[in-house]
Write a protein that holds these residues in place. Structure first.
Motif, PDB file in Angstrom:
ATOM      1  N   ASP B 109       0.820  -1.209   0.000  1.00  0.00           N
ATOM      2  CA  ASP B 109       0.000   0.000   0.000  1.00  0.00           C
ATOM      3  C   ASP B 109       0.853   1.258   0.000  1.00  0.00           C
ATOM      4  OD1 ASP B 109      -2.081  -1.626   0.105  1.00  0.00           O
ATOM      5  OD2 ASP B 109      -2.793  -1.068   2.110  1.00  0.00           O
ATOM      6  N   ILE B 112       2.301   2.062  -3.361  1.00  0.00           N
ATOM      7  CA  ILE B 112       1.280   2.609  -4.272  1.00  0.00           C
ATOM      8  C   ILE B 112       1.028   4.073  -3.936  1.00  0.00           C
ATOM      9  CG2 ILE B 112      -1.127   2.443  -4.948  1.00  0.00           C
ATOM     10  CD1 ILE B 112      -0.992  -0.521  -4.312  1.00  0.00           C
ATOM     11  N   VAL B 130      -7.463   5.189  -8.876  1.00  0.00           N
ATOM     12  CA  VAL B 130      -6.594   4.016  -8.819  1.00  0.00           C
ATOM     13  C   VAL B 130      -7.453   2.788  -9.067  1.00  0.00           C
ATOM     14  CG1 VAL B 130      -4.827   2.841  -7.496  1.00  0.00           C
ATOM     15  CG2 VAL B 130      -5.400   5.175  -6.973  1.00  0.00           C
ATOM     16  N   ASP B 131      -6.966   1.899  -9.887  1.00  0.00           N
ATOM     17  CA  ASP B 131      -7.633   0.620 -10.085  1.00  0.00           C
ATOM     18  C   ASP B 131      -6.746  -0.442  -9.477  1.00  0.00           C
ATOM     19  OD1 ASP B 131      -8.997  -1.550 -10.793  1.00  0.00           O
ATOM     20  OD2 ASP B 131      -8.831  -1.272 -12.969  1.00  0.00           O
ATOM     21  N   GLU B 132      -7.149  -0.933  -8.303  1.00  0.00           N
ATOM     22  CA  GLU B 132      -6.251  -1.845  -7.588  1.00  0.00           C
ATOM     23  C   GLU B 132      -6.224  -3.219  -8.227  1.00  0.00           C
ATOM     24  OE1 GLU B 132      -6.194  -1.727  -3.145  1.00  0.00           O
ATOM     25  OE2 GLU B 132      -7.733  -0.221  -3.536  1.00  0.00           O
ATOM     26  N   GLU B 133      -7.359  -3.625  -8.803  1.00  0.00           N
ATOM     27  CA  GLU B 133      -7.377  -4.952  -9.416  1.00  0.00           C
ATOM     28  C   GLU B 133      -6.613  -4.958 -10.731  1.00  0.00           C
ATOM     29  OE1 GLU B 133     -11.549  -5.667  -9.641  1.00  0.00           O
ATOM     30  OE2 GLU B 133     -11.715  -5.714  -7.454  1.00  0.00           O
ATOM     31  N   LYS B 135      -4.352  -2.901 -11.443  1.00  0.00           N
ATOM     32  CA  LYS B 135      -3.007  -2.378 -11.184  1.00  0.00           C
ATOM     33  C   LYS B 135      -2.673  -1.212 -12.086  1.00  0.00           C
ATOM     34  CE  LYS B 135      -0.366  -5.428  -8.575  1.00  0.00           C
ATOM     35  NZ  LYS B 135       1.003  -5.349  -8.149  1.00  0.00           N
ATOM     36  N   TYR B 137      -2.989   3.306 -12.512  1.00  0.00           N
ATOM     37  CA  TYR B 137      -3.482   4.618 -12.147  1.00  0.00           C
ATOM     38  C   TYR B 137      -4.156   5.227 -13.363  1.00  0.00           C
ATOM     39  CZ  TYR B 137       0.155   4.443  -8.522  1.00  0.00           C
ATOM     40  OH  TYR B 137       0.951   4.100  -7.493  1.00  0.00           O
TER      41      TYR B 137
ATOM     42  N   SER E 113     -10.358   6.586  -1.812  1.00  0.00           N
ATOM     43  CA  SER E 113      -9.417   5.705  -2.500  1.00  0.00           C
ATOM     44  C   SER E 113      -8.270   5.306  -1.576  1.00  0.00           C
ATOM     45  CB  SER E 113      -8.879   6.402  -3.739  1.00  0.00           C
ATOM     46  OG  SER E 113      -8.032   7.441  -3.324  1.00  0.00           O
ATOM     47  N   ILE E 114      -7.505   4.340  -2.058  1.00  0.00           N
ATOM     48  CA  ILE E 114      -6.431   3.754  -1.230  1.00  0.00           C
ATOM     49  C   ILE E 114      -5.377   4.794  -0.882  1.00  0.00           C
ATOM     50  CG2 ILE E 114      -5.245   2.954  -3.299  1.00  0.00           C
ATOM     51  CD1 ILE E 114      -4.297   0.602  -1.613  1.00  0.00           C
TER      52      ILE E 114
END
Lengths: 124, 169, 531, 129, 267, 94, 86
Positions: B109, B112, B130-133, B135, B137, E113-114
């Protein structure tokens, strides 16, 4: 030795402050001139990072060199340093949050070349 | 063991912050700082350091962090500032804004976040989402030179990742 | 330190203790989840406070003719905050404590079906503390703080029934108006500090006479302008808190919307606290001290005009109400008008009438609201048409109500008759203002008609619906009613004794600027010399 | 010195203008939320007014003694340069009190919206009947 | 409507004129001021006067000394105002405990968001430490109980915004009852501190240092190396807890979803 | 020229620039078509005020004034985060 | 109070008055909230220039933080636009 370092700190700090003031002005100008919110964020970054963080670091350096502040110059130094660090951490998070919220809240992105976020959101 | 280590790390960090905030190293401040840091660290250590607290005690990582700090503030930032300032002051305002995808290849985290903050802190690029799945930005770029994700990664975030992976990952 | 300081300390302890208990009550409510425990706790604190105020009252009337001074943090007057307790203040303090205690006992059964009573009792304790502080304080800024303590608990209590529409609406109206008023009072305090350079009431009085307490020195600004602005703004703010017409518009909404015991407190004593603060300023501190510009006299005439206006407004509007509590609330405006008229005369007879009317009206109005509360508790309605005939099934409540109504309307042997008589006499003696006695008589008649209308609906009229299930209110609700009713009768019958022994000394102490100032001076001198 | 007098009077005048605007907002605001905003501004302006009373021309300094071992000269310097601490004390109290009232009003506004479905003053009056 | 506007405009303008004229004519002192008022001079001279301890408050910060010593009872009741506002709010929003697990698992995506989440995670302990530093130096430098308490509330507020209100209840294991308890404990500490001189035999509530005319045991000026300015340090600490917990409590209450309330009030 | 004079002259010299910047930000706050623009301008404004407060603390030689800028930075962050959250969704607490 | 600080106060107060006017005038309550936050920022600077660090700390927390956040809460829970009276 310390004399030289102090002088160096002083001049670097003053230069940073002058640069910061100019950045402020330019950032404000940019904020006025740019066409939409998302482009304005870039000008705002100039205003915040260039206009606040740099001069605060400069102020930290100046505070080391300022003999006329006496013992309390450490408080100046630490205060401006902590402020700079806080702004450095939080300003990007804040403007990122604003950008994300605005994008979801349908603030117009025009003019634009491409908007992949809109496309991806539409697909999923 | 890891909990104790993370507690210790948090405690040290908070103690340093307290001392800087009170700007003095008188015995009174040290005692108060110790007490405060212990109390605050007790309930926020799990929040601050979730996994692998040994990283905090790694000197090499700290060295990289400091190196990155100076590199970022002395070289990257002025360059980007100069670029945007030129655009602001130019009578015609040569901008070509757009939101592009920028893939990332980091795990934790913190990395990122640090990469995203670095991108946002340089004028000219702002992380919008952000698209975490997936991966990646979504970066709003003031001057879209390319729309291909690979090239974007090359131009925007490669340097940041290179340094920050050594610091956090 | 002498014995007298301990007595003053007992007075100062009352609001402190009430707030302390309010601080502790949420914790107790988290630890013990039974409402009996909260009630016992609140009751104990209120009983202690009542006993303390009784001691203070007894001491003040029997052993001390001078005001007592209590210095917080042992700081002498101009430096720190002092409480100045004279006879009038101790009388009002006793009244506050007694009424809050009664209302608390009444609420035990009245609030039995409501949730969240721990917050209710907490706010009630805060309310008591605020009122006591307003009465005892000798510092203009502390008065502001205590007004806020009082007001904010009042707003909270008015809005306590959060699911009823009118309660929330009334609370928000009341809160906005009230906070504007307190902010204006704060601006007034700014002017007092700006021109006098002090925040102590006795010091203000001294500075108007070209004298001063130690430390603060001569006034800084032009005291004429400064005190004019101060008095005008403070007058406006306090008259709003006291609901004297035309500043009464919030009252008919706010007072009926609260739970009945709280209505009793709001109508019975809270508006009087504001009037008392006004008396402090106009009669004790600024009395006849500015010869060049008659601002105090001007304000006195304004007060009389506003008083007459409120009596007329209150009495006429009373007659057209359909809601029992709203009707009684308009009665408050009427009686506040009487009190304001008495204060506006600015002489002993007027003040005696006002002070006695404060006591009588507080007791009578609390009684009426509580009786209305008993009806509402039993039937669950506030509309007069739905209450028809219930009085027959509730003999004690109705008897108490009748006594209260007659007393408030001014029937001869009962309490308010005496105070109205005193007011009548004061106006007859007052020269060119004498025609105003017509207003007093006329409005009394209107008031009698209004109150008897309620009685007619509740007792005499044929019931429009089935009332066979209606029973007498619970004992814990009836006992306070009967106590208050008997007080009404006693105050009426023993009026000459009470006026001579209680009211006149109280009024004299309020009018006695000399002693008020002397107490502060002595305290300052004593402490400054290190003795 | 004349210019300083002008500046001070301008300050008072600006505060008065703000106060009047906010009072107008309190009285005439169509929405309860607008009234709330005006109320906060009104309270703040009163606070600013009292701070204006405490300042003075010349060399000034916050009312904090910067040393734990003051000499008599230090104290004399402090007394001659520091601004008036009394208004500051009053204002801190007033700020907290205004904040408390505003919080409570905010809760009330939300509750009124739940019951009436609007925050417009006129509509509420109409619904109340 | 126009006439009403005009009437209100004129009345407010009259207020403006009255106050402005009063100031200009010197109702609040000469213009421009070059001296402060004598009472203020007294406070400044005596708040930390090591040479004449008769009137001192042992705190070099004049405003803190005034707040908690010279005019202490004002601040005590000011705390009470805030407390009563919180209690009124709690009474207005009284509600059975929200079922935490049910709701938070129901909604997939909570908070922002994160990036914001991680920044908040870093900032949370740091903000609390900085605010504690301000609170613990309240008697020496600007700041005090209220200021630092509201700074502490920043930490919880960011947590509410960046994660959700359930984060505080689930991850930090702090419910609104805990905050209420913390708040009550802080307030009771304040009250006991104010009452302590009485219990020790003085007659003055909130007395900090013993005076020659009231020579009773006073609060110690320092605990060893720790300068506490009599009782001011403890007051600041208690107020710090109180205000922080109070704000967090209010914001926890106000951030309960609207649906919950509509269900409870049956609207 | 001593260090003190140098620093103070510098501060006085850059104050007009700062004022002009603040005025420009104000114009953006007033013009801002969307709330986001206004919030952005306020962010910039307050961060600049933050820096300016630190600067003025040096000018006034009053060390204690520096704490204000820390506080201002913190609360500005809260402001922008909550506004973002408002723009993103209806319930702020989730 | 030097001339420097006094002129800064004048400048800041003017901007504050402007923001107040806009906050009262604006029909969009969200914008009114933001205007009032800006007004608070100007007041914070004024308090700073008048040498009141204690007040600045308390005031910033209350006016820029708490007021704005709570107004945002209200607007999100109720309604955003003030209706124009007919």
């Amino acid at each position: 030795m310390w004399e030289v370092v102090n002088q160096l700190f002083l001049y670097i700090g003053m230069a940073l402050i002058v640069v910061g003031a100019l950045c402020d002005l330019i950032g404000a100008l940019g904020l006025l001139r740019f066409p939409n919110f998302f482009v304005r964020i870039h000008a705002a970054t100039v205003g915040v990072i260039g206009g606040a963080v740099y001069p605060l670091f400069g102020l930290t350096l100046i505070a080391f060199a300022c003999d006329f502040l006496g013992y309390w110059r450490w408080l100046f130094a630490s205060g401006s340093f902590i402020t700079a660090i806080i702004i450095m951490f939080t300003a990007p998070a804040g403007s990122h949050a604003l950008a994300r919220g605005s994008h979801r809240g349908r603030v117009p992105v025009e003019p634009k070349v491409c908007d992949f976020l809109e496309e991806d959101k539409g697909r999923s | 063991m890891s909990r104790i280590l993370s507690f210790l790390a948090t405690f040290l960090l908070l103690f340093v912050v307290f001392i800087i905030a009170s700007a003095s190293i008188s015995p009174m401040d040290i005692v108060l700082g110790l007490i405060t840091s212990v109390i605050v660290a007790a309930f926020s250590s799990t929040l601050l350091i979730k996994e692998a607290p040994t990283k905090v005690f790694n000197v090499i990582r700290w060295a990289w962090a400091i190196a990155y700090f100076f590199y970022y503030f002395l070289i990257i930032e002025p360059k980007c500032h100069w670029d945007v300032v030129k655009r602001i002051l130019h009578p015609k305002m040569p901008i070509k804004p757009g939101i592009v995808r920028v893939p990332y290849d980091v795990k934790s985290d913190y990395t990122i976040t640090a990469v995203a903050c670095s991108i946002t802190n340089t004028p000219g690029t702002v992380v919008v989402d952000v698209d975490e799945e997936g991966k990646k930005y979504y970066v709003h770029w003031i001057d879209v030179k390319a729309t291909d994700p690979k090239v974007c990664h090359e131009m925007i975030s490669k340097t940041f990742e290179k340094y920050l992976r050594r610091v956090f990952d | 330190m002498t014995w007298t300081n301990y007595i003053a300390g007992l007075a100062a302890l009352q609001p402190f203790l009430a707030i302390f208990a309010a601080f502790a009550l949420p914790l107790i409510s988290l630890l013990a989840k039974r409402r009996q425990i909260w009630e016992c706790f609140t009751l104990t604190i209120l009983l202690i406070n009542f006993a303390l105020s009784l001691i203070v009252f007894y001491y003040m009337y029997n052993f001390s003719c001078k005001p007592l001074l209590y210095a917080f943090g042992s700081w002498p007057p101009p430096i720190g905050i002092v409480y100045t307790i004279d006879r009038g203040a101790s009388l009002i303090g006793l009244l506050i404590n007694g009424l809050v205690l009664t209302a608390m006992i009444f609420s035990i059964r009245y609030m039995e079906h409501e949730g969240g009573t721990q917050w209710y009792y907490t706010l009630m304790l805060g309310f008591e503390a605020g009122m006591l502080g307003c009465v005892y304080t000798g510092d203009i800024f502390n008065l502001f703080v205590m007004l806020e303590v009082m007001s904010i608990s009042a707003y909270g209590l008015v809005a306590f029934r959060r699911e009823t529409h009118e309660a929330v609406e009334a609370a928000i109206k009341y809160a906005i108006v009230g906070s504007v008023a307190t902010t204006i009072y704060f601006i007034a305090v700014i002017f007092a500090y700006g021109s006098f350079g002090t925040l102590n009431m006795a010091d203000l009085a001294l500075k108007l006479k070209d004298s001063t307490l130690p430390i603060t020195g001569p006034p800084i600004g032009d005291i004429l302008i400064g005190s004019t602005v101060f008095l005008t703004l403070a007058f406006w703010a306090l008259s709003l808190k006291a609901a004297i017409a035309p500043n009464h518009f919030w009252l008919p909404d706010a007072h009926p919307a609260a739970p009945s015991p709280i209505s009793a407190l709001l109508s019975g004593i809270m508006v009087k606290v504001a009037i008392f603060a006004l008396m402090r300023y106009m009669l004790t501190i600024f009395k006849g001290t500015i010869p060049t510009f008659p601002v105090v006299e001007l304000l006195n005439y304004t007060l009389i005009t506003m008083g007459v206006l409120s009596t007329i407004l209150g009495s006429t509007l009373m007659l057209v109400q359909r809601d029992i509590k709203r009707l009684i609330a308009y009665g408050t405006i009427l009686n506040i008008g009487y009190i304001a008229m008495g204060v506006g005369l600015a002489n002993l007879s007027g003040l005696v009438a006002s002070l006695f009317h404060i006591v009588n009206h507080a007791i009578g109005k609390a009684l009426l609201f509580m009786a209305a509360g008993a009806y509402i508790h039993v039937t669950g309605s506030r509309d007069l048409d739905e209450l028809t005939g219930v009085g027959r099934r509730m003999p004690f409540t109705t008897a108490a109500y009748l006594v209260g109504a007659l007393a408030l309307a001014g029937a001869p042997p009962l309490s308010c008759f005496m105070s109205k008589l005193l007011l009548f006499k004061a106006y007859l003696e007052s020269g060119w203002l004498a025609p105003l006695v017509v207003v007093i008589v006329l409005t009394s008649v209107f008031a009698l008609m209004g109150y008897l209308k309620v009685f007619y609906h509740v007792y005499a009229k044929q019931p429009t619906r089935d009332i066979s299930s209606v029973k007498e209110a619970p004992t814990l609700m009836v006992v306070p009613l009967l106590v208050l009713a008997s007080l009404c009768i006693v105050l009426g019958i023993a009026a000459p004794i009470i006026v001579d022994n209680v009211i006149v000394p109280g009024a004299l102490s309020l009018l006695n600027t000399q002693d008020y100032v002397l107490a502060a001076q002595e305290a300052a001198k004593l402490i400054m010399e290190g003795g | 010195m004349n210019f300083e007098i002008f500046l001070q009077l301008y300050g008072y005048l600006a505060l008065m203008v703000i106060m009047v605007i906010s009072l107008y907002g309190i009285v005439r605001g169509a929405s309860l939320i607008k009234k709330l905003i005006a109320l906060t501004i009104f309270g703040d302006t009163a606070n600013a007014l009292i701070i204006f009373l405490g300042f003075k021309f010349g060399e000034i300094y916050p009312p904090v003694l910067p040393t734990l071992k003051p000499t008599l000269e230090d104290i004399a310097w402090f007394v001659s340069t520091a601004v008036d601490p009394v208004p500051q004390c009053l204002v801190i109290t007033a700020v907290v009190i205004n904040m408390a009232i505003t919080m409570f009003l905010a809760f009330l506004v939300i509750q009124i919206y739940r019951l009436y479905g609007t925050t417009m003053v006129k509509k509420i009056a109409k619904l109340k009947g | 409507m126009k006439t009403k506007d005009v009437v209100i405009g004129i009345t407010t303008a009259i207020l403006l004129l009255v106050i402005a004229i009063a100031i200009i004519l010197g109702g609040t002192g000469w213009t421009p001021l070059t001296e402060i008022r004598l009472l203020a001079k007294f406070y400044l001279e005596n708040c930390f006067n090591l040479f004449d301890k008769n009137y001192w408050a042992a705190s070099p910060e004049a405003v803190s000394a005034m707040l908690w010593d010279y005019r202490g009872i004002d601040t005590y009741y000011e705390t009470a105002v805030f407390f009563l506002a919180v209690i009124s709010g709690v009474a207005l929003f009284r509600i059975a405990e929200v079922k935490v697990g049910a709701i938070s698992s129901m909604r997939r995506e909570l908070g922002l968001s994160i990036i914001v989440k991680t920044v908040t995670r870093i900032a949370f302990p740091l903000i609390i430490t900085v605010s504690a530093s301000v609170a613990l130096h309240g008697h020496l430098t600007p700041g005090g109980g209220f200021q630092s308490g509201s700074m502490m509330a920043v930490a919880f507020l960011t947590a509410i915004a960046a994660f959700s209100r359930y984060f505080i209840e689930e991850n930090l294991k702090l419910t609104k009852d805990n905050f209420l308890t913390l708040r009550s404990v802080g307030l009771i500490t304040i009250a006991i501190l104010a009452l302590a001189p009485i219990l020790a035999g003085s007659i003055a509530l909130m007395q900090n240092q013993a005076k020659p005319w009231s020579s009773t045991p006073s609060f110690p000026e320092a605990l060893g190396i720790l300068w506490t300015a009599g009782s001011i340090f403890y007051y600041n600490l208690a107020e710090f807890l109180t205000v922080g917990a109070g704000f967090t409590l209010l914001f926890l209450l106000i951030s309960i979803p609207e649906e919950e309330f509509r269900r409870i009030l049956r609207l | 020229m001593s260090v003190e004079e140098l620093v103070r002259t510098l501060i006085i010299a850059i104050t007009p620039i700062f004022c002009v910047a603040v005025a420009l930000y104000t114009v953006r706050i007033i013009k801002g078509p969307t709330p986001s623009d206004m919030a952005l301008a306020i962010d910039c404004l307050t961060y600049d005020v933050c820096f300016f407060m630190a600067l003025l603390a040096v000018y006034f030689k009053a060390p204690f004034l520096i704490v204000c800028s820390i506080c201002l930075a913190l609360w500005t962050y809260i402001f922008s985060v909550y506004l973002a959250k408002y723009l993103e969704r209806r319930e702020l607490g989730e | 109070m030097s001339l420097f600080a006094a002129s800064l106060i004048t400048f800041t107060l003017t901007i504050g008055a402007l923001f107040t006017y806009l906050a009262i005038k604006s029909r969009d309550l969200l914008k009114a909230t933001i205007f009032s936050a800006a007004q608070s920022a100007t007041y914070a600077l004024i308090f700073f220039l008048l040498m009141a660090p204690d007040i600045v700390l308390a005031y910033i927390a209350v006016a820029i933080g708490i007021y704005t956040v709570i107004l945002l809460y209200i607007i999100s829970k109720t309604e955003r636009y003030e209706e124009v009276e007919s």
